[in-house]
Design a protein around this motif. Structure first.
Motif, mmCIF file in Angstrom:
data_model
loop_
_atom_site.group_PDB
_atom_site.id
_atom_site.type_symbol
_atom_site.label_atom_id
_atom_site.label_comp_id
_atom_site.label_asym_id
_atom_site.label_seq_id
_atom_site.Cartn_x
_atom_site.Cartn_y
_atom_site.Cartn_z
ATOM 1 N N CYS A 25 12.840 -1.404 -6.103
ATOM 2 C CA CYS A 25 13.103 -1.288 -7.534
ATOM 3 C C CYS A 25 14.583 -1.007 -7.807
ATOM 4 N N SER A 26 15.268 -0.374 -6.867
ATOM 5 C CA SER A 26 16.689 -0.056 -7.041
ATOM 6 C C SER A 26 17.620 -1.187 -6.610
ATOM 7 N N TYR A 27 17.328 -1.844 -5.486
ATOM 8 C CA TYR A 27 18.283 -2.783 -4.898
ATOM 9 C C TYR A 27 17.744 -4.194 -4.707
ATOM 10 N N GLY A 28 16.478 -4.414 -5.039
ATOM 11 C CA GLY A 28 15.870 -5.723 -4.834
ATOM 12 C C GLY A 28 15.931 -6.605 -6.065
ATOM 13 N N ASP A 29 15.740 -7.897 -5.852
ATOM 14 C CA ASP A 29 15.707 -8.836 -6.974
ATOM 15 C C ASP A 29 14.298 -8.987 -7.550
ATOM 16 N N VAL A 30 13.307 -8.368 -6.881
ATOM 17 C CA VAL A 30 11.929 -8.353 -7.352
ATOM 18 C C VAL A 30 11.442 -6.909 -7.226
ATOM 19 N N PRO A 31 10.866 -6.320 -8.287
ATOM 20 C CA PRO A 31 10.354 -4.951 -8.182
ATOM 21 C C PRO A 31 9.116 -4.881 -7.289
ATOM 22 N N CYS A 32 8.766 -3.680 -6.858
ATOM 23 C CA CYS A 32 7.633 -3.486 -5.952
ATOM 24 C C CYS A 32 6.308 -3.896 -6.610
ATOM 25 N N PRO A 33 5.292 -4.190 -5.795
ATOM 26 C CA PRO A 33 3.998 -4.644 -6.326
ATOM 27 C C PRO A 33 3.364 -3.737 -7.387
ATOM 28 N N PRO A 34 3.346 -2.385 -7.232
ATOM 29 C CA PRO A 34 2.739 -1.575 -8.300
ATOM 30 C C PRO A 34 3.446 -1.731 -9.653
ATOM 31 N N ILE A 35 4.750 -1.863 -9.631
ATOM 32 C CA ILE A 35 5.505 -2.047 -10.869
ATOM 33 C C ILE A 35 5.221 -3.434 -11.447
ATOM 34 N N GLN A 36 5.157 -4.446 -10.601
ATOM 35 C CA GLN A 36 4.817 -5.797 -11.063
ATOM 36 C C GLN A 36 3.441 -5.819 -11.734
ATOM 37 N N GLY A 66 24.695 -0.524 8.200
ATOM 38 C CA GLY A 66 23.924 0.603 8.699
ATOM 39 C C GLY A 66 23.668 1.703 7.682
ATOM 40 N N ALA A 67 24.127 1.524 6.434
ATOM 41 C CA ALA A 67 23.881 2.542 5.409
ATOM 42 C C ALA A 67 22.381 2.697 5.177
ATOM 43 N N VAL A 68 21.962 3.927 4.954
ATOM 44 C CA VAL A 68 20.564 4.188 4.634
ATOM 45 C C VAL A 68 20.440 4.199 3.112
ATOM 46 N N LEU A 69 19.723 3.213 2.586
ATOM 47 C CA LEU A 69 19.531 3.121 1.142
ATOM 48 C C LEU A 69 18.338 3.964 0.737
ATOM 49 N N ARG A 70 18.488 4.655 -0.375
ATOM 50 C CA ARG A 70 17.422 5.461 -0.971
ATOM 51 C C ARG A 70 17.298 5.038 -2.430
ATOM 52 N N PRO A 71 16.138 5.230 -3.050
ATOM 53 C CA PRO A 71 15.990 4.830 -4.451
ATOM 54 C C PRO A 71 16.984 5.562 -5.354
ATOM 55 N N ASN A 79 0.796 -1.223 0.000
ATOM 56 C CA ASN A 79 0.000 0.000 0.000
ATOM 57 C C ASN A 79 0.831 1.276 0.000
ATOM 58 N N ALA A 80 2.148 1.161 -0.131
ATOM 59 C CA ALA A 80 3.013 2.347 -0.121
ATOM 60 C C ALA A 80 4.386 1.989 -0.661
ATOM 61 N N CYS A 81 5.094 3.011 -1.127
ATOM 62 C CA CYS A 81 6.483 2.819 -1.557
ATOM 63 C C CYS A 81 7.384 2.898 -0.335
ATOM 64 N N GLN A 82 8.499 2.219 -0.393
ATOM 65 C CA GLN A 82 9.468 2.307 0.695
ATOM 66 C C GLN A 82 10.667 3.086 0.175
ATOM 67 N N PHE A 83 10.819 4.306 0.690
ATOM 68 C CA PHE A 83 11.856 5.203 0.208
ATOM 69 C C PHE A 83 13.187 5.036 0.921
ATOM 70 N N PHE A 84 13.183 4.456 2.121
ATOM 71 C CA PHE A 84 14.410 4.285 2.893
ATOM 72 C C PHE A 84 14.504 2.864 3.402
ATOM 73 N N TYR A 85 15.731 2.371 3.487
ATOM 74 C CA TYR A 85 15.974 1.049 4.063
ATOM 75 C C TYR A 85 17.328 1.097 4.746
ATOM 76 N N ASP A 86 17.385 0.674 6.007
ATOM 77 C CA ASP A 86 18.643 0.634 6.752
ATOM 78 C C ASP A 86 19.280 -0.733 6.588
ATOM 79 N N CYS A 87 20.493 -0.769 6.018
ATOM 80 C CA CYS A 87 21.220 -2.035 5.877
ATOM 81 C C CYS A 87 21.465 -2.619 7.257
ATOM 82 N N LYS A 88 21.136 -3.881 7.418
ATOM 83 C CA LYS A 88 21.286 -4.537 8.721
ATOM 84 C C LYS A 88 22.741 -4.881 9.042
#
Length: 74
Positions: free
Chosen positions: A54-65, A40-45, A28-37
């Protein structure tokens, strides 16, 4: 005609340290930030991408799919 099932899990790869983590994507929303476990880097699109999946995943987000890569989420 059968409908394609959305994949809701994506493995993110940190561009800084290479750490990989499989996460459940929000539907139901885009995820603009992700903290590397690991580092600790904060990933942004990346420019032109709607979210970190969509930038760092092996599967794009649901709206794009759902729209075959033509949609823009958010």
């Amino acid at each position: 005609m059968s409908e394609e099932v959305l994949k809701l899990r994506s493995t993110l790869t940190c561009p800084h340290c290479g750490h990989r983590a499989t996460e459940t994507m929000p539907t139901n929303a885009c995820q603009f930030f992700y903290d590397c476990k690991d580092c600790g880097a904060v990933l942004r699109p990346k420019s032109g991408d709607c979210c970190v999946y969509c930038s760092y995943g092996d599967v794009p987000c649901p709206p794009i799919q759902q729209d075959g890569g033509k949609a823009r989420c958010g």
